[in-house]
Design a protein around this motif. Structure first.
Motif, PDB file in Angstrom:
ATOM      1  N   ASN A   2      34.041  -6.780 107.952  1.00 30.69           N
ATOM      2  CA  ASN A   2      33.251  -7.506 108.946  1.00 30.69           C
ATOM      3  C   ASN A   2      31.831  -6.974 108.899  1.00 30.69           C
ATOM      4  OD1 ASN A   2      35.436  -9.034 110.358  1.00 30.69           O
ATOM      5  ND2 ASN A   2      36.151  -6.959 110.760  1.00 30.69           N
ATOM      6  N   TYR A   3      30.883  -7.884 109.026  1.00 31.71           N
ATOM      7  CA  TYR A   3      29.472  -7.496 109.033  1.00 31.71           C
ATOM      8  C   TYR A   3      28.894  -7.888 110.385  1.00 31.71           C
ATOM      9  CZ  TYR A   3      24.541  -7.327 107.694  1.00 31.71           C
ATOM     10  OH  TYR A   3      23.209  -7.033 107.636  1.00 31.71           O
ATOM     11  N   TRP A   4      28.406  -6.897 111.114  1.00 35.78           N
ATOM     12  CA  TRP A   4      27.852  -7.100 112.452  1.00 35.78           C
ATOM     13  C   TRP A   4      26.362  -6.811 112.426  1.00 35.78           C
ATOM     14  CZ3 TRP A   4      31.218  -8.909 116.075  1.00 35.78           C
ATOM     15  CH2 TRP A   4      32.569  -8.767 115.812  1.00 35.78           C
ATOM     16  N   LYS A   5      25.611  -7.687 113.055  1.00 43.32           N
ATOM     17  CA  LYS A   5      24.164  -7.528 113.138  1.00 43.32           C
ATOM     18  C   LYS A   5      23.748  -7.720 114.594  1.00 43.32           C
ATOM     19  CE  LYS A   5      19.990  -8.986 110.768  1.00 43.32           C
ATOM     20  NZ  LYS A   5      19.406  -9.817 109.721  1.00 43.32           N
ATOM     21  N   GLN A   6      22.714  -7.021 115.001  1.00 45.33           N
ATOM     22  CA  GLN A   6      22.243  -7.133 116.375  1.00 45.33           C
ATOM     23  C   GLN A   6      21.306  -8.322 116.516  1.00 45.33           C
ATOM     24  OE1 GLN A   6      20.768  -3.089 116.165  1.00 45.33           O
ATOM     25  NE2 GLN A   6      22.044  -2.548 117.913  1.00 45.33           N
ATOM     26  N   ASN A   7      21.476  -9.045 117.633  1.00 41.61           N
ATOM     27  CA  ASN A   7      20.540 -10.133 117.916  1.00 41.61           C
ATOM     28  C   ASN A   7      19.318  -9.565 118.635  1.00 41.61           C
ATOM     29  OD1 ASN A   7      21.216  -9.822 120.663  1.00 41.61           O
ATOM     30  ND2 ASN A   7      22.647 -11.539 120.641  1.00 41.61           N
ATOM     31  N   ALA A   8      18.412 -10.417 119.066  1.00 40.22           N
ATOM     32  CA  ALA A   8      17.165  -9.976 119.697  1.00 40.22           C
ATOM     33  C   ALA A   8      17.409  -9.179 120.977  1.00 40.22           C
ATOM     34  CB  ALA A   8      16.271 -11.180 119.989  1.00 40.22           C
ATOM     35  N   GLU A   9      18.531  -9.428 121.637  1.00 35.09           N
ATOM     36  CA  GLU A   9      18.862  -8.693 122.874  1.00 35.09           C
ATOM     37  C   GLU A   9      19.622  -7.398 122.592  1.00 35.09           C
ATOM     38  OE1 GLU A   9      19.942 -12.179 122.704  1.00 35.09           O
ATOM     39  OE2 GLU A   9      17.870 -12.568 123.286  1.00 35.09           O
ATOM     40  N   GLY A  10      19.916  -7.146 121.330  1.00 34.84           N
ATOM     41  CA  GLY A  10      20.634  -5.931 120.971  1.00 34.84           C
ATOM     42  C   GLY A  10      22.135  -6.078 120.990  1.00 34.84           C
ATOM     43  N   ARG A  11      22.636  -7.284 121.216  1.00 28.95           N
ATOM     44  CA  ARG A  11      24.080  -7.524 121.215  1.00 28.95           C
ATOM     45  C   ARG A  11      24.562  -7.749 119.780  1.00 28.95           C
ATOM     46  NH1 ARG A  11      23.698 -11.072 126.363  1.00 28.95           N
ATOM     47  NH2 ARG A  11      23.891  -9.423 127.897  1.00 28.95           N
ATOM     48  N   TRP A  12      25.798  -7.332 119.533  1.00 27.38           N
ATOM     49  CA  TRP A  12      26.383  -7.469 118.205  1.00 27.38           C
ATOM     50  C   TRP A  12      26.888  -8.878 117.996  1.00 27.38           C
ATOM     51  CZ3 TRP A  12      25.125  -3.895 114.987  1.00 27.38           C
ATOM     52  CH2 TRP A  12      24.914  -2.579 115.447  1.00 27.38           C
ATOM     53  N   GLU A  13      26.531  -9.441 116.842  1.00 25.46           N
ATOM     54  CA  GLU A  13      27.017 -10.761 116.434  1.00 25.46           C
ATOM     55  C   GLU A  13      27.633 -10.611 115.052  1.00 25.46           C
ATOM     56  OE1 GLU A  13      23.606 -13.311 116.502  1.00 25.46           O
ATOM     57  OE2 GLU A  13      23.720 -13.594 118.662  1.00 25.46           O
ATOM     58  N   ARG A  14      28.777 -11.219 114.883  1.00 26.76           N
ATOM     59  CA  ARG A  14      29.432 -11.162 113.573  1.00 26.76           C
ATOM     60  C   ARG A  14      28.682 -12.099 112.635  1.00 26.76           C
ATOM     61  NH1 ARG A  14      35.737 -12.175 112.152  1.00 26.76           N
ATOM     62  NH2 ARG A  14      35.519 -11.714 109.945  1.00 26.76           N
ATOM     63  N   ALA A  15      28.186 -11.546 111.538  1.00 26.13           N
ATOM     64  CA  ALA A  15      27.396 -12.331 110.589  1.00 26.13           C
ATOM     65  C   ALA A  15      28.213 -12.679 109.338  1.00 26.13           C
ATOM     66  CB  ALA A  15      26.134 -11.560 110.193  1.00 26.13           C
ATOM     67  N   ALA A  16      29.268 -11.963 109.081  1.00 24.26           N
ATOM     68  CA  ALA A  16      30.131 -12.268 107.928  1.00 24.26           C
ATOM     69  C   ALA A  16      31.489 -11.606 108.117  1.00 24.26           C
ATOM     70  CB  ALA A  16      29.511 -11.756 106.644  1.00 24.26           C
ATOM     71  N   MET A  62      43.610  -2.328 106.542  1.00 24.03           N
ATOM     72  CA  MET A  62      42.593  -1.525 107.157  1.00 24.03           C
ATOM     73  C   MET A  62      41.357  -2.362 107.369  1.00 24.03           C
ATOM     74  SD  MET A  62      39.985   0.442 104.833  1.00 24.03           S
ATOM     75  CE  MET A  62      39.928   1.577 106.099  1.00 24.03           C
ATOM     76  N   GLN A  63      40.580  -2.009 108.356  1.00 23.68           N
ATOM     77  CA  GLN A  63      39.390  -2.784 108.725  1.00 23.68           C
ATOM     78  C   GLN A  63      38.136  -1.940 108.534  1.00 23.68           C
ATOM     79  OE1 GLN A  63      39.776  -4.766 112.486  1.00 23.68           O
ATOM     80  NE2 GLN A  63      37.577  -4.843 112.803  1.00 23.68           N
ATOM     81  N   VAL A  64      37.142  -2.539 107.878  1.00 25.97           N
ATOM     82  CA  VAL A  64      35.840  -1.883 107.697  1.00 25.97           C
ATOM     83  C   VAL A  64      34.788  -2.752 108.360  1.00 25.97           C
ATOM     84  CG1 VAL A  64      34.144  -1.002 106.059  1.00 25.97           C
ATOM     85  CG2 VAL A  64      36.583  -0.894 105.491  1.00 25.97           C
ATOM     86  N   ASP A  65      34.151  -2.201 109.385  1.00 27.00           N
ATOM     87  CA  ASP A  65      33.095  -2.904 110.110  1.00 27.00           C
ATOM     88  C   ASP A  65      31.743  -2.308 109.735  1.00 27.00           C
ATOM     89  OD1 ASP A  65      34.658  -4.738 111.724  1.00 27.00           O
ATOM     90  OD2 ASP A  65      35.373  -2.964 112.782  1.00 27.00           O
ATOM     91  N   PHE A  66      30.902  -3.149 109.149  1.00 26.00           N
ATOM     92  CA  PHE A  66      29.546  -2.761 108.787  1.00 26.00           C
ATOM     93  C   PHE A  66      28.643  -3.112 109.967  1.00 26.00           C
ATOM     94  CE2 PHE A  66      31.621  -2.958 104.788  1.00 26.00           C
ATOM     95  CZ  PHE A  66      30.899  -2.198 103.890  1.00 26.00           C
ATOM     96  N   TYR A  67      27.960  -2.119 110.531  1.00 24.51           N
ATOM     97  CA  TYR A  67      27.061  -2.317 111.663  1.00 24.51           C
ATOM     98  C   TYR A  67      25.620  -2.111 111.210  1.00 24.51           C
ATOM     99  CZ  TYR A  67      30.877  -2.514 115.007  1.00 24.51           C
ATOM    100  OH  TYR A  67      31.998  -2.889 115.716  1.00 24.51           O
ATOM    101  N   HIS A  68      24.893  -3.215 111.108  1.00 22.35           N
ATOM    102  CA  HIS A  68      23.492  -3.186 110.685  1.00 22.35           C
ATOM    103  C   HIS A  68      22.619  -2.974 111.919  1.00 22.35           C
ATOM    104  CE1 HIS A  68      20.149  -5.369 108.213  1.00 22.35           C
ATOM    105  NE2 HIS A  68      19.791  -4.172 108.618  1.00 22.35           N
ATOM    106  N   LEU A  69      22.040  -1.795 112.022  1.00 24.85           N
ATOM    107  CA  LEU A  69      21.210  -1.427 113.171  1.00 24.85           C
ATOM    108  C   LEU A  69      19.815  -2.020 113.005  1.00 24.85           C
ATOM    109  CD1 LEU A  69      22.321   2.294 113.223  1.00 24.85           C
ATOM    110  CD2 LEU A  69      23.029   0.536 114.855  1.00 24.85           C
TER     111      LEU A  69
END
Length: 147
Positions: free
Chosen positions: A133-147, A1-8
């Motif tokens: 997976n840990y996803w964080k938004q860059n300055a443009e609001g796009r998702w980047e995988r951080a971990a 199973m996959q858990v994606d953490f989305y840091h807004l």
């Protein structure tokens, strides 16, 4: 199973969640969106009808007569979804162990819930069969995988 953490960090949930929901539906899946507070569920209900002028996401709030037919269902709990969803979006920033019963979890959180998200992240580190997976938004609001 996959858990994606989305840091807004740049875009609010109201901009991020519909895109994820669209992708789930486009792939033929179903989604359960979970928020404990009734007021947030009502806002999410309205959001999915109006987030883009040219489209909407077919959905319903749990407890209706056609729950089993809804591609997206909004509920207070992450228990067994009436729509048979195998994907769950935790929209209120609160981690729930019941989410581990799904194939994929989208855990959205902002700065107010970052400490709780870190605890959940660490708790899942040694769980058999869990890919994090840990996803964080860059300055443009796009998702980047951080971990």
């Amino acid at each position: 199973m996959q858990v994606d953490f989305y840091h807004l960090t740049q875009l609010p949930l109201e901009r991020a969640l519909p895109r994820i929901a669209e992708r789930v539906i486009e792939s033929g899946g179903r989604l359960l969106i979970v928020a404990a507070e009734a007021s947030q569920r009502a806002r999410l209900d309205q959001l999915l009808w109006t987030y883009a002028p040219e489209s909407f996401l077919p959905h319903g709030q749990a407890g209706g007569p056609d729950d089993d037919r809804q591609p997206v269902l909004i509920a207070a709990e992450a228990g067994a979804p009436a729509n048979g969803a195998r994907n769950v979006a935790l929209a209120d920033g609160i981690w729930r162990e019941e989410a581990l019963g799904f194939d994929r979890v989208f855990h959205f959180f902002d700065e107010e819930r970052i400490a709780e998200a870190r605890i959940a992240w660490k708790a899942l580190a040694d769980r058999e069969g869990v890919e994090r997976n840990y996803w964080k938004q860059n300055a443009e609001g796009r998702w980047e995988r951080a971990a």
